[in-house]
Design a protein around this motif. Structure first.
Motif, short mmCIF file in Angstrom:
data_model
loop_
_atom_site.label_atom_id
_atom_site.label_comp_id
_atom_site.label_asym_id
_atom_site.label_seq_id
_atom_site.Cartn_x
_atom_site.Cartn_y
_atom_site.Cartn_z
N HIS A 343 0.84 -1.19 0.00
CA HIS A 343 0.00 0.00 0.00
C HIS A 343 0.88 1.24 0.00
O HIS A 343 1.85 1.33 0.74
CB HIS A 343 -0.92 0.02 1.22
N TYR A 344 0.53 2.20 -0.86
CA TYR A 344 1.21 3.49 -0.86
C TYR A 344 0.20 4.57 -0.48
O TYR A 344 -1.01 4.42 -0.73
CB TYR A 344 1.81 3.78 -2.24
N GLU A 345 0.66 5.64 0.07
CA GLU A 345 -0.24 6.65 0.63
C GLU A 345 -1.14 7.32 -0.40
O GLU A 345 -2.15 7.93 -0.05
CB GLU A 345 0.53 7.71 1.40
N ALA A 346 -0.79 7.24 -1.68
CA ALA A 346 -1.66 7.82 -2.72
C ALA A 346 -2.82 6.89 -3.07
O ALA A 346 -3.75 7.32 -3.75
CB ALA A 346 -0.84 8.12 -3.97
N HIS A 347 -2.77 5.65 -2.63
CA HIS A 347 -3.79 4.69 -3.03
C HIS A 347 -5.07 4.85 -2.20
O HIS A 347 -5.04 4.82 -0.97
CB HIS A 347 -3.27 3.26 -2.85
N GLY A 348 -6.18 5.02 -2.89
CA GLY A 348 -7.49 4.97 -2.24
C GLY A 348 -7.91 6.23 -1.51
O GLY A 348 -8.87 6.19 -0.74
N ASN A 349 -7.24 7.35 -1.73
CA ASN A 349 -7.61 8.56 -0.97
C ASN A 349 -8.97 9.12 -1.38
O ASN A 349 -9.77 9.50 -0.53
CB ASN A 349 -6.52 9.63 -1.12
N GLU A 350 -9.23 9.18 -2.68
CA GLU A 350 -10.54 9.67 -3.12
C GLU A 350 -11.64 8.74 -2.61
O GLU A 350 -12.73 9.20 -2.25
CB GLU A 350 -10.59 9.78 -4.63
N GLN A 351 -11.35 7.44 -2.53
CA GLN A 351 -12.35 6.48 -2.10
C GLN A 351 -12.73 6.66 -0.64
O GLN A 351 -13.91 6.68 -0.28
CB GLN A 351 -11.85 5.04 -2.34
N TRP A 352 -11.72 6.81 0.25
CA TRP A 352 -12.07 6.95 1.66
C TRP A 352 -12.80 8.27 1.92
O TRP A 352 -13.67 8.37 2.80
CB TRP A 352 -10.89 6.76 2.59
N VAL A 353 -12.44 9.30 1.15
CA VAL A 353 -13.14 10.57 1.29
C VAL A 353 -14.61 10.40 0.90
O VAL A 353 -15.52 10.88 1.59
CB VAL A 353 -12.47 11.66 0.43
N ASN A 354 -14.86 9.70 -0.21
CA ASN A 354 -16.25 9.46 -0.63
C ASN A 354 -17.01 8.64 0.40
O ASN A 354 -18.20 8.89 0.66
CB ASN A 354 -16.27 8.75 -1.98
N ASP A 355 -16.34 7.65 0.99
CA ASP A 355 -16.99 6.83 2.02
C ASP A 355 -17.39 7.68 3.23
O ASP A 355 -18.49 7.51 3.79
CB ASP A 355 -16.05 5.70 2.47
N LEU A 356 -16.48 8.57 3.64
CA LEU A 356 -16.77 9.41 4.80
C LEU A 356 -17.87 10.42 4.47
O LEU A 356 -18.77 10.65 5.28
CB LEU A 356 -15.50 10.12 5.25
N LYS A 357 -17.79 11.01 3.29
CA LYS A 357 -18.79 12.00 2.91
C LYS A 357 -20.19 11.37 2.84
O LYS A 357 -21.19 12.01 3.17
CB LYS A 357 -18.43 12.65 1.58
N GLU A 358 -20.25 10.13 2.45
CA GLU A 358 -21.54 9.43 2.40
C GLU A 358 -22.17 9.34 3.78
O GLU A 358 -23.39 9.37 3.93
CB GLU A 358 -21.34 8.02 1.82
N GLN A 359 -21.32 9.26 4.83
CA GLN A 359 -21.83 9.18 6.20
C GLN A 359 -22.18 10.55 6.76
O GLN A 359 -23.21 10.71 7.42
CB GLN A 359 -20.81 8.51 7.12
#
Length: 567
Positions: A343-359
């Protein structure tokens, strides 16, 4: 482009530009880039951690593109143009025969390669180092007022990029002390100081917050050979990857030229930076990117040396090809994580933001102790965010800018990691890295992290538990703050400024004072508590520092005061 660039050279530059633009547009931001994007939302002459050049680059990039490329575009241009200007610094008459070698060596500079598509403060630092050396080389051939003006402006641009730029200037001067008697050189210094004056004024207006933090406030730890000095030596290798034997062989075999003042500067810069950070490694851990400017003079030395060494050159080409393939695969992995089980720190950042925003919906988000998550969420969601820093973290740009005010007295989502707090509607997501973000909602969020405490002392205080100390609190807010919303504490640190323990304290306010009015500074009294020092690491030792801290509305103690030395 000038005619001195051959078609093959321009072809390679064009390919590099295209590849870097594609990479820059496809990759999620890394956390530092998001932090510097946060800088760029409010242009200023300085920021908590760095001078403002990186913020200006990102702001200009945003005029051309949106998304990730709107952060990285100018950095990509600087990276490619840097290779073109570096070519101009090579004076060897037969260099045109070795364009392949030039690009293999240049792209083999691991961090220089990476900063061709990332935008970080080292990106302009590298670019303006090359420009500075180009102007300096011309200045050595014939000094004029115009060249002195250019050199002064470039020195200012260097210093606007990163504070480490001072090493480039000082070691260049050390290689040619005759500059101290040169009127053109002094004019260049005058111009650079004049151009840099706005940042110096910003530092003064912010009570030299950057200098204070980097030189006096950062925690350290006891010397460890493996992590400090051995780690530094490993970093010297990491800068050049598989090609490191060629770079250090070229440097060690390079005789200090007497008549060639430019190559003399290259030697001084290389050895000077190596020695400076070796000495630093005896006191603290040295990060690889701190040494990155040595890549430029060492590249010039190595490329020119290899042109006269056919055997070494042949092996440099072979290893350079291997390194380019490895770096190319690593770059693909940055975009396509499935290529490596890492895992690199650039991986999945937009995804976790979308997950949090959904909540949390459209609510603003307060991240406890994360100047990394706060800007990343803001970048991909468009929401207002704030990093609320407490005594277990460090001050950063969120400590001095207007982010707190945007969420003051608003309903927010509060993300606090592992700090357990009962809530009716808990917030919980998991990033692709496995890190969990936990939190709850706060109605009418209210924090006062900009309150500052100042202990009244004329130097080192004696450690006398029970003795009264006096300190003042300054209120920079435009509203009054009731004292009953505040509680106070003292944090003790060891000689490395690591927290040993914290104590709540009772303070005595002047009679009739029940609030801090806007812009007001009021003196308070409290007793210095007894330090237990129960931790095995600190047992039977006295604390070396303390600071007075403030908590508001039940939040954890903040970072309100500077470290006060004890004896």
């Amino acid at each position: 482009m000038p005619s001195t660039f051959s078609k093959r050279f321009l072809l390679y530059l064009g390919l590099l530009l295209g590849i870097n633009l594609i990479q820059a547009g496809l990759m999620d931001l890394i956390y530092d880039e998001a932090y510097y994007w946060h800088y760029a939302q409010t242009l200023d002459w300085g920021y908590f951690d760095h001078p403002p050049m990186v913020a200006l680059m990102i702001k200009i990039s945003s005029f051309f593109f949106g998304g990730e490329l709107g952060v990285r575009f100018i950095g990509v241009l600087m990276g490619v143009l840097g290779y073109a200007l570096l070519w101009k610094l090579i004076s060897h008459p037969e260099k045109e025969k070795y364009i392949n070698l030039y690009f293999l060596l240049g792209l083999g500079l691991t961090l220089v390669h990476a900063y061709g598509f990332f935008t970080l403060p080292d990106t302009p630092l590298l670019f303006f180092t090359i420009v500075f050396l180009l102007v300096y080389k011309s200045f050595l051939q014939k000094a004029t007022w115009l060249k002195a003006l250019a050199m002064g402006l470039v020195m200012a641009a260097l210093m606007y990029s990163k504070y480490h730029a001072v090493l480039v200037i000082l070691f260049t001067l050390a290689s040619n002390l005759s500059l101290l008697r040169n009127k053109y050189a002094w004019f260049a210094v005058f111009i650079s100081l004049l151009a840099y004056a706005p940042h110096l004024w910003w530092l003064y207006s912010q009570e030299f917050v950057s200098i204070e933090y980097h030189l006096f406030e950062r925690p350290n730890r006891a010397y460890e050979f493996a992590d400090f000095t051995l780690g530094y030596l490993v970093n010297l290798v990491a800068l050049f990857g598989l090609l490191f034997p060629f770079f250090y062989a070229a440097l060690f075999k390079q005789k200090l030229p007497k008549g060639d003042r430019f190559n003399r500067a290259m030697v001084f810069l290389s050895y000077g930076i190596i020695l400076f950070f070796f000495l630093s490694s005896l006191n603290r851990r040295v990060q690889t990117q701190w040494m990155i400017v040595m890549s430029i003079p060492m590249f010039i030395i190595t490329f020119q040396w290899l042109l006269a060494k056919s055997n070494w050159r042949k092996w440099a080409m072979r290893l350079g090809m291997v390194q380019l393939v490895l770096l190319g695969y690593a770059r693909l992995w940055l975009v396509f994580p499935v290529l490596l089980p890492l895992h690199y720190e650039a991986h999945g950042n937009e995804q976790w933001v979308n997950d949090l925003k959904e909540q949390v919906g459209d609510k603003g988000v307060v991240f406890e102790n994360s100047y990394r998550d706060a800007p990343m969420y803001a970048f991909y969601s468009g929401a207002n965010t704030f990093s609320l820093n407490n005594l277990m973290y460090r001050r950063n740009q969120y400590s001095i800018d207007g982010s707190e005010a945007k969420l003051q007295h608003k309903d927010v989502a509060y993300l606090h990691g592992n700090w357990n707090k009962k809530a009716d509607k808990p917030i919980h997501i998991t990033k692709s890295s496995g890190k969990e973000l936990k939190g709850h909602y706060i109605d009418n969020f209210e924090s006062y992290r900009k309150l500052r405490t100042y202990v009244v002392t004329e130097g080192t205080l004696p450690y006398n538990p029970g003795e009264e100390i006096t300190f003042s609190i300054s209120n920079p807010y435009s509203e009054s703050i009731p004292l009953n919303k505040l509680r106070f504490g003292i944090s003790y640190q060891n000689q490395f400024k690591q927290i040993c323990e914290n104590h709540g304290i009772t303070v005595s306010a002047p009679e009739g004072i029940d609030s801090l009015k806007p812009g007001e500074t009021i003196g308070f009294r409290a007793q210095l508590p007894l330090a237990q020092m129960k931790n095995e690491k600190y047992k039977k030792k006295k604390p070396s520092y303390f600071k007075v801290l403030i908590s508001e509305n039940g939040l954890l103690l903040g970072l309100n005061g500077n470290n006060v030395p004890l004896h």
